[in-house]
Design a protein around this motif. Structure first.
Motif, PDB file in Angstrom:
ATOM      1  N   GLY A 178      -8.641 -16.694  -6.817  1.00  0.00           N
ATOM      2  CA  GLY A 178      -7.657 -17.741  -7.049  1.00  0.00           C
ATOM      3  C   GLY A 178      -6.222 -17.250  -6.956  1.00  0.00           C
ATOM      4  N   LYS A 179      -6.029 -15.957  -6.930  1.00  0.00           N
ATOM      5  CA  LYS A 179      -4.687 -15.386  -6.809  1.00  0.00           C
ATOM      6  C   LYS A 179      -4.375 -14.998  -5.360  1.00  0.00           C
ATOM      7  N   SER A 180      -5.148 -15.491  -4.408  1.00  0.00           N
ATOM      8  CA  SER A 180      -5.027 -15.070  -3.006  1.00  0.00           C
ATOM      9  C   SER A 180      -3.617 -15.232  -2.448  1.00  0.00           C
ATOM     10  N   ASP A 181      -2.956 -16.342  -2.761  1.00  0.00           N
ATOM     11  CA  ASP A 181      -1.605 -16.565  -2.230  1.00  0.00           C
ATOM     12  C   ASP A 181      -0.625 -15.524  -2.773  1.00  0.00           C
ATOM     13  N   GLU A 182      -0.745 -15.216  -4.067  1.00  0.00           N
ATOM     14  CA  GLU A 182       0.122 -14.193  -4.660  1.00  0.00           C
ATOM     15  C   GLU A 182      -0.162 -12.820  -4.061  1.00  0.00           C
ATOM     16  N   ILE A 183      -1.446 -12.523  -3.862  1.00  0.00           N
ATOM     17  CA  ILE A 183      -1.824 -11.238  -3.272  1.00  0.00           C
ATOM     18  C   ILE A 183      -1.260 -11.120  -1.866  1.00  0.00           C
ATOM     19  N   SER A 184      -1.382 -12.195  -1.099  1.00  0.00           N
ATOM     20  CA  SER A 184      -0.871 -12.201   0.271  1.00  0.00           C
ATOM     21  C   SER A 184       0.626 -11.934   0.295  1.00  0.00           C
ATOM     22  N   SER A 185       1.346 -12.515  -0.659  1.00  0.00           N
ATOM     23  CA  SER A 185       2.792 -12.318  -0.731  1.00  0.00           C
ATOM     24  C   SER A 185       3.124 -10.857  -1.042  1.00  0.00           C
ATOM     25  N   ARG A 186       2.367 -10.249  -1.967  1.00  0.00           N
ATOM     26  CA  ARG A 186       2.593  -8.844  -2.303  1.00  0.00           C
ATOM     27  C   ARG A 186       2.245  -7.934  -1.122  1.00  0.00           C
ATOM     28  N   PHE A 187       1.201  -8.289  -0.405  1.00  0.00           N
ATOM     29  CA  PHE A 187       0.804  -7.487   0.763  1.00  0.00           C
ATOM     30  C   PHE A 187       1.921  -7.420   1.801  1.00  0.00           C
ATOM     31  N   ALA A 188       2.663  -8.500   1.914  1.00  0.00           N
ATOM     32  CA  ALA A 188       3.722  -8.565   2.925  1.00  0.00           C
ATOM     33  C   ALA A 188       4.770  -7.477   2.717  1.00  0.00           C
ATOM     34  N   SER A 189       4.947  -7.036   1.470  1.00  0.00           N
ATOM     35  CA  SER A 189       5.941  -6.002   1.196  1.00  0.00           C
ATOM     36  C   SER A 189       5.317  -4.649   0.859  1.00  0.00           C
ATOM     37  N   SER A 190       3.992  -4.556   0.988  1.00  0.00           N
ATOM     38  CA  SER A 190       3.320  -3.287   0.681  1.00  0.00           C
ATOM     39  C   SER A 190       3.359  -2.356   1.892  1.00  0.00           C
ATOM     40  N   TYR A 191       2.959  -1.129   1.678  1.00  0.00           N
ATOM     41  CA  TYR A 191       2.951  -0.128   2.753  1.00  0.00           C
ATOM     42  C   TYR A 191       1.834  -0.472   3.728  1.00  0.00           C
ATOM     43  N   ASN A 192       2.158  -0.647   5.011  1.00  0.00           N
ATOM     44  CA  ASN A 192       1.169  -1.148   5.971  1.00  0.00           C
ATOM     45  C   ASN A 192       0.855  -0.167   7.088  1.00  0.00           C
ATOM     46  N   LYS A 193       1.006   1.132   6.789  1.00  0.00           N
ATOM     47  CA  LYS A 193       0.654   2.141   7.788  1.00  0.00           C
ATOM     48  C   LYS A 193      -0.523   2.960   7.282  1.00  0.00           C
ATOM     49  N   GLY A 194      -0.752   4.122   7.897  1.00  0.00           N
ATOM     50  CA  GLY A 194      -1.925   4.918   7.580  1.00  0.00           C
ATOM     51  C   GLY A 194      -1.950   5.441   6.155  1.00  0.00           C
ATOM     52  N   THR A 195      -3.133   5.359   5.523  1.00  0.00           N
ATOM     53  CA  THR A 195      -3.279   5.847   4.153  1.00  0.00           C
ATOM     54  C   THR A 195      -4.574   6.647   3.964  1.00  0.00           C
ATOM     55  N   THR A 196      -5.133   7.179   5.045  1.00  0.00           N
ATOM     56  CA  THR A 196      -6.337   8.008   4.943  1.00  0.00           C
ATOM     57  C   THR A 196      -6.004   9.413   5.428  1.00  0.00           C
ATOM     58  N   LEU A 197      -6.389  10.395   4.637  1.00  0.00           N
ATOM     59  CA  LEU A 197      -6.106  11.797   4.966  1.00  0.00           C
ATOM     60  C   LEU A 197      -7.318  12.424   5.641  1.00  0.00           C
ATOM     61  N   PHE A 198      -7.106  12.918   6.855  1.00  0.00           N
ATOM     62  CA  PHE A 198      -8.140  13.639   7.599  1.00  0.00           C
ATOM     63  C   PHE A 198      -7.859  15.127   7.468  1.00  0.00           C
ATOM     64  N   LEU A 199      -8.829  15.875   6.964  1.00  0.00           N
ATOM     65  CA  LEU A 199      -8.608  17.271   6.629  1.00  0.00           C
ATOM     66  C   LEU A 199      -9.753  18.133   7.155  1.00  0.00           C
ATOM     67  N   VAL A 200      -9.404  19.167   7.926  1.00  0.00           N
ATOM     68  CA  VAL A 200     -10.378  20.120   8.454  1.00  0.00           C
ATOM     69  C   VAL A 200     -10.156  21.460   7.779  1.00  0.00           C
ATOM     70  N   LEU A 201     -11.179  21.968   7.096  1.00  0.00           N
ATOM     71  CA  LEU A 201     -11.110  23.252   6.405  1.00  0.00           C
ATOM     72  C   LEU A 201     -12.133  24.217   6.980  1.00  0.00           C
ATOM     73  N   LYS A 202     -11.778  25.483   7.009  1.00  0.00           N
ATOM     74  CA  LYS A 202     -12.710  26.504   7.490  1.00  0.00           C
ATOM     75  C   LYS A 202     -12.902  27.556   6.423  1.00  0.00           C
ATOM     76  N   ARG A 203     -14.173  27.918   6.193  1.00  0.00           N
ATOM     77  CA  ARG A 203     -14.482  28.917   5.166  1.00  0.00           C
ATOM     78  C   ARG A 203     -14.008  30.292   5.606  1.00  0.00           C
ATOM     79  N   LYS A 204     -13.158  30.927   4.791  1.00  0.00           N
ATOM     80  CA  LYS A 204     -12.624  32.243   5.130  1.00  0.00           C
ATOM     81  C   LYS A 204     -13.716  33.310   5.005  1.00  0.00           C
TER      82      LYS A 204
END
Length: 337
Positions: A311-337
């Motif tokens: 029921g808060k969808s309209d408010e959520i949509s409004s907040r989304f409009a000003s939220s960070y809209n780029k990449g937010t997933t960290l891809f990490l490659v590690l090698k055992r020394k």
């Protein structure tokens, strides 16, 4: 959304295996068999784990062929890990019939040792490490500056609350990295896909934080309505943390067992070719956290929590409009020394 994250990582995993994974040396140094052993930590029950593992195996086979066309393709053994409460019956009923690997299930928390020493060659984990092993006790301690009264997460909370979450995540990562250092053979590789906080972005700006803020509002609306008690709501906190690349770099360096071969922020939404609606996002959020809410409040609140948040969808949509809209997933490659 998680499938999109895996798809974004697909080509990067291929590149990491092609450039950094020395299959021949790992097999020659193994005293037990001519097999490559791979683990997927936090596999859950869906098909995403099979898609990710198929990509890993195909990349390794391609690596073998590219090195030497006469080299025999090794056998592959895959270990699917998750908590003992995971529905492994459903997982293994769904196993691909034409899979090019031997499959096994390993129940238990990845915040502890799961495998014999130096027995693994490759570890993969996607959208799992953001879950904390436990919540910081200060969050429900009324005498603590980190008491999180009236909130369910750290994203819009005082600095002391965020610091308590960060400290718990650091402890968890140290345990995780030490366990994997024991289990992964020298020269082996680990690839992690983790929801993260990009540099210069506040936690409250993340789309996931916007959703949790509105679920938080809904919970306390339900307190006012008498559906749940204030004490129940005040003692509930979401057990997840989104690290920054800087934090992860420092944690890996402090641990000392792994070298960072690649690290970058990716955007899974770039792989989604259909509109992302607010109801769909709310449903995605609730499906991911339903068990957490049910364990604390009981299952009878779930429908009301979902409907009130919807029921808060309209408010959520409004907040989304000003939220960070780029990449937010960290891809990490590690090698055992």
């Amino acid at each position: 959304m998680q499938r999109a994250g895996s798809n974004v990582a697909k080509e990067m995993i291929k590149e990491a295996i092609a450039e950094k994974f020395d299959i021949k040396s790992l097999i020659s140094s193994s005293s037990s068999s001519n097999a490559i052993r791979v683990a997927d930590l936090g596999c859950s029950v869906g098909t995403n784990t099979f898609t990710a593992m198929q990509n890993v195996i195909e990349s390794m086979e391609r690596k073998c062929h590219s090195n030497d066309t006469t080299t025999k393709i090794p056998e592959f053994q895959l270990f699917f890990n998750d908590h003992a409460s995971n529905d492994f019956n459903t997982l293994f009923t769904s196993l691909p019939l034409d899979r090019p690997y031997f499959a096994a299930g390993v129940p238990g928390s990845f915040h502890a040792r799961l495998f014999p020493k130096s027995s693994l060659h490759f570890v993969h984990s996607s959208y799992a490490l953001q879950w904390l092993s436990k919540l910081p006790e200060d969050l429900v301690d009324k005498s603590s500056l980190a008491w999180n009264k009236g909130r369910i997460h750290y994203t819009s909370a005082p600095e002391q609350v965020a610091n308590a979450y960060a400290a718990q995540f650091a402890k968890d990562m140290e345990v995780f990295l030490n366990a994997r250092a024991d289990e992964i053979a020298v020269g082996g590789m680990m690839i992690l896909n983790i929801p993260a906080l990009p540099h210069g972005v506040r936690p409250s700006q993340l789309m996931s934080s916007v959703l949790s803020d509105f679920v938080e509002q809904t919970l306390f609306d339900m307190v006012t309505a008498g559906s749940i008690s204030e004490a129940e709501a005040d003692s509930f906190n979401l057990p997840l943390y989104f690290p920054s690349p800087k934090e992860m770099t420092q944690l890996v360096h402090n641990n000392g067992h792994f070298s960072i071969e690649r690290m970058e922020i990716t955007d899974p939404r770039s792989m989604i070719d259909f509109p992302i609606t607010i109801p769909a996002l709310i449903m995605h959020f609730m499906s991911g956290f339903e068990s957490v809410f049910t364990e604390h409040f009981g299952g009878e609140i779930i429908d009301e929590l979902f409907e009130r948040t919807l029921g808060k969808s309209d408010e959520i949509s409004s907040r989304f409009a000003s939220s960070y809209n780029k990449g937010t997933t960290l891809f990490l490659v590690l090698k055992r020394k």
